[in-house]
Design an enzyme around this catalytic site. Sequence first.
Site, PDB file in Angstrom:
ATOM      1  N   GLU A   1       0.802  -1.223   0.000  1.00 33.36           N
ATOM      2  CA  GLU A   1       0.000   0.000   0.000  1.00 33.36           C
ATOM      3  C   GLU A   1       0.839   1.280   0.000  1.00 33.36           C
ATOM      4  O   GLU A   1       0.534   2.246   0.695  1.00 33.36           O
ATOM      5  CB  GLU A   1      -1.003  -0.020   1.160  1.00 33.36           C
TER       6      GLU A   1
ATOM      7  N   GLU B   1      -4.938  -8.446  -1.658  1.00 32.84           N
ATOM      8  CA  GLU B   1      -5.547  -8.352  -0.327  1.00 32.84           C
ATOM      9  C   GLU B   1      -6.943  -7.792  -0.480  1.00 32.84           C
ATOM     10  O   GLU B   1      -7.149  -6.785  -1.151  1.00 32.84           O
ATOM     11  CB  GLU B   1      -4.703  -7.458   0.586  1.00 32.84           C
TER      12      GLU B   1
END
Length: 539
Positions: A196, A314
Site C-alpha cells: 500500500e 488483499e
Amino acid sequence: MGKALLLSLLFCIFTGILSQDNSDVTVIISGSSLLGETNEDFVCATIDWWPPEKCNYNQCPWGQASVLNLDLENPTLAKAIAAFGSLRIRVGGSLQDQVVYETSNSEHQCTGFQKSSSGLFGFSHGCLSMKRWDELNDLFLKTGAVVTFGLNALKGRHLVRKGQWSGAWNQTNARDFIEYTITKNYPVDSWEFGNELSGSGVGASVGAEQYGKDVITLRTLLSELYENSKIKPLLVAPGGFYEQKWYSQLLQVSGVSAIDAVTHHVYNLGGGDDPHLASRILDPYYLNRISDTFRDLELTIQRHGPWTNAWVGESGGAYNSGSRLISNSFLNSFWYLDQLGLSAKYNTKVYCRQSLIGGNYGLLDTETFIPNPDYYSALLWHQLMGKGVLSLDISGSPYLRAYAHCTKNKEGVTVLLLNLNQSTTFTVTVQNDINADMADGFGIERDNFFLHGLKRTVLWVGSKASDGSEMREEYRLTAKDDNKLSRTMLLNGDPLVFNEGEVPALNPVLVPVNSPIYVAPLSIAFVVFPNFEAKACNS
C-alpha cells in the site's frame, strides 16, 4: 442419496416456494471460448503482521493471529489449510514495510512490534527471526501451501514530507533474508514488493518512478540469487490501491517482464463500523461498482504491461479489521463469492482474502480456529470452479447473480448462483448458447411465448440428449435458522461443523439434470452440470 431423502428435500423446497414470491431467470452460457482464466491457486488467504494491540472501534480482534505469534502447532489450522491441497498464503500487510529480518548480519536484538506514536500505524519496527521463519515454513510444507511473501519496500528511504518517502530502496537486509531462504530450500513461490505504498498510499507512499527503479533492483537480485536454483519465484508488486496513472508509470519504468503479477487491494464495502455494510452486500448495483476497477486495471495491463497479469493481493470487504457482526457471518459470503466471480471475469489470476485468521474477517475464528462461513465458500469454489471462465447472459432480476466456470478436474460446467433477494425464490433455467440460437433470432431480453415454452421444456442442453437419468450436483448454502448473520452455514440443510478437528465433507445433492433449479431467498448454490457442451473447457 436415497430416494426418500431426495423426495423429502425436494418437497421442502417446493413447499417453501409456494409461500414466497417466485421469479423466472434464464442463464445462457457460451462455451465456445473463454472469457478469462484464473490460476489453479486462485483462492488465496493472508497471514498479517498485526499484534494484539491493533484495535479499531473499541475492540482488538487480532489476538494471537499474526505472523509472529500465531499458534502454528494448532491442528485445526493445519487441517484447514491442507483441505485445499494448494492454498496460496500471502504473508504480508500494513506493517510489512517496518519488518526487519534477523539474519547472521543483523545488528540489533530481534523483537516484535511495540506501540509507538512515531511509527507508521502507531507501531515501531518489528523483527522476523529465522527461527520463526523456519517454523512458518514447516507449516507451509506440511500443508502444501503456496507462499507469497511481502518484502519491506521502505528500507533505506527517508520521510520528506507527511506520508511521502524518498530515496532508493536498500536491498541489503532483503538479500540476506532471501539467501537464507534459498539455502533452506524453502519454496517461496513469489516475492511481493511493498504494501500500500502506491499512489497516495496508506500511511506512506513512494513515487512510481522510484518504485519502478527499485523493482528493477529486486528483479536483478532475484535473478542473481536464484540463478542456480530450480525454483524461479515470481516478482509481484505493488500491493496497493489501484490508481491508473501511478500503475501505468510503474509498468513503463520497470520495463518488460520485470513484474510478473500486478497486485492491488480491494476494500469496497467501507469501514468495519459502517452501518450500511449489510445493505451494500445485498445491493447488486453497489456490488457492480468495483467492476470499473477490475476493467480499468485489465486495460492498463494490456496497454503498458501485457507480459504481466492482475492479482488481488488483499481484500477484506470492510477495512479496519472488518465488521464484528458481518464479516464473519453467512451474509458476507454473498460479497466474497461475488468478488471471486466478478474478478475472474476480468482475468484476475489470484484473489487473496484478508485474512486466513485474524481480525473480524478471518476465514478462521481468531480464538478457536474454527472456520467461519466464508471458509466453506472458499473451499467449495476451490474444489468446483476450474480455471476457465465462461461468458454468460442472464435475464430477469439483477438480484440473482450468476457466474460460470469449467468444472475443476472433470468434464462439465459449474454455475454459481447468488440470490440477494430476501423474499423471492428464483426459478433458474440454464441453457447452452448453441441450443439457445435455435430460436429464430431470440435474444436474452426477449420473453415471448416461444421462449417461455423453451424455458419450461429445455432446462439444460449438453452434449448428450438427456433421458432423465443423468444427474447434476447441487451444493446449496443457507444460514442456520434463516439468520443471515449466523456464523453457522448449512450445506444442503446440514450444518457445516468441524468434528474432532476434521474438515467436514462437502457432499452434493444429486438432482435430475433437467429438473428446475430453485434458488431460495438469501441462498447460494453451486450447480455442476456434467457433459455440458463447452469446447473452451476441452481445449
